[in-house]
Design a protein around this motif. Structure first.
Motif, short mmCIF file in Angstrom:
data_model
loop_
_atom_site.label_atom_id
_atom_site.label_comp_id
_atom_site.label_asym_id
_atom_site.label_seq_id
_atom_site.Cartn_x
_atom_site.Cartn_y
_atom_site.Cartn_z
N MET A 80 -1.63 3.40 2.63
CA MET A 80 -1.96 2.48 1.43
C MET A 80 -0.73 1.68 1.06
O MET A 80 -0.94 1.09 0.11
CB MET A 80 -2.75 3.15 0.25
N ASP A 81 0.31 1.58 1.84
CA ASP A 81 1.61 1.04 1.47
C ASP A 81 1.41 -0.44 2.10
O ASP A 81 1.65 -0.73 3.07
CB ASP A 81 2.74 1.70 2.03
N ALA A 82 1.29 -1.37 0.99
CA ALA A 82 1.02 -2.60 1.45
C ALA A 82 2.28 -3.52 1.46
O ALA A 82 2.67 -4.26 0.47
CB ALA A 82 0.04 -3.38 0.45
N VAL A 83 3.24 -3.36 2.54
CA VAL A 83 4.49 -3.87 2.44
C VAL A 83 4.50 -5.35 2.59
O VAL A 83 5.50 -6.05 2.43
CB VAL A 83 5.45 -3.08 3.43
N ASN A 84 3.36 -5.82 3.13
CA ASN A 84 3.21 -7.15 3.26
C ASN A 84 2.73 -8.00 1.93
O ASN A 84 2.39 -9.09 1.93
CB ASN A 84 2.02 -7.63 4.28
#
Length: 148
Positions: A80-84
């Motif tokens: 769930m890591d939305a680096v964008n």
């Protein structure tokens, strides 16, 4: 913060096709998207479908573990890591993650095998403050309709 949760009950078209249709709408709205699946093969298949369609129709995307992930308008990941910087998340493996409520909008795509789990989640979210829900079902002609 308010979150909208959209349930997409798959009955006719494959998840890859529905994911591309929804991703296109997200891009048209000028938003960024995180697509989540535990299955690396499913993520690869969706990525391939997003790139298909020629220069005017393809949807740029990348895998979360690849270089320049933060620059991708559509990011595919198992986490769930939305680096964008995505404001929307789409679950294409039919599995809900509680961290979805940190996004402005969450889209849960699920097939017949996950219907009971989706119903349970619908009831669970009924009591969660600042969450709105909508169910989308496909008719026999392939059109999506919102409703009960």
């Amino acid at each position: 913060m308010s979150t909208r949760v959209d349930f997409y009950q798959l009955s006719r078209d494959p998840v890859e096709q529905v994911a591309v249709m929804l991703a296109r709408k997200v891009m048209q709205a000028g938003e960024r998207l995180l697509i989540v699946s535990e299955n690396p093969g499913q993520r690869a298949a969706i990525s391939k479908e997003l790139w298909r369609g020629g220069a005017e129709e393809f949807l740029a995307n990348g895998q979360a573990d690849a270089a320049h992930a933060e620059k991708q308008p559509i990011l595919l990941s198992d986490s769930m890591d939305a680096v964008n910087g995505a404001s929307m998340v789409m679950f294409v493996d039919g599995k809900w993650r509680a961290d979805a409520l940190k996004f402005d909008r969450a889209l849960l795509l699920f097939g017949a095998e996950a219907t009971e789990a989706a119903r349970g989640l619908w009831r669970e979210l009924d009591s969660v403050e600042d969450v709105t829900r909508e169910i989308h079902k496909q008719d026999e002609n392939g059109r999506w309709r919102a409703g009960a």
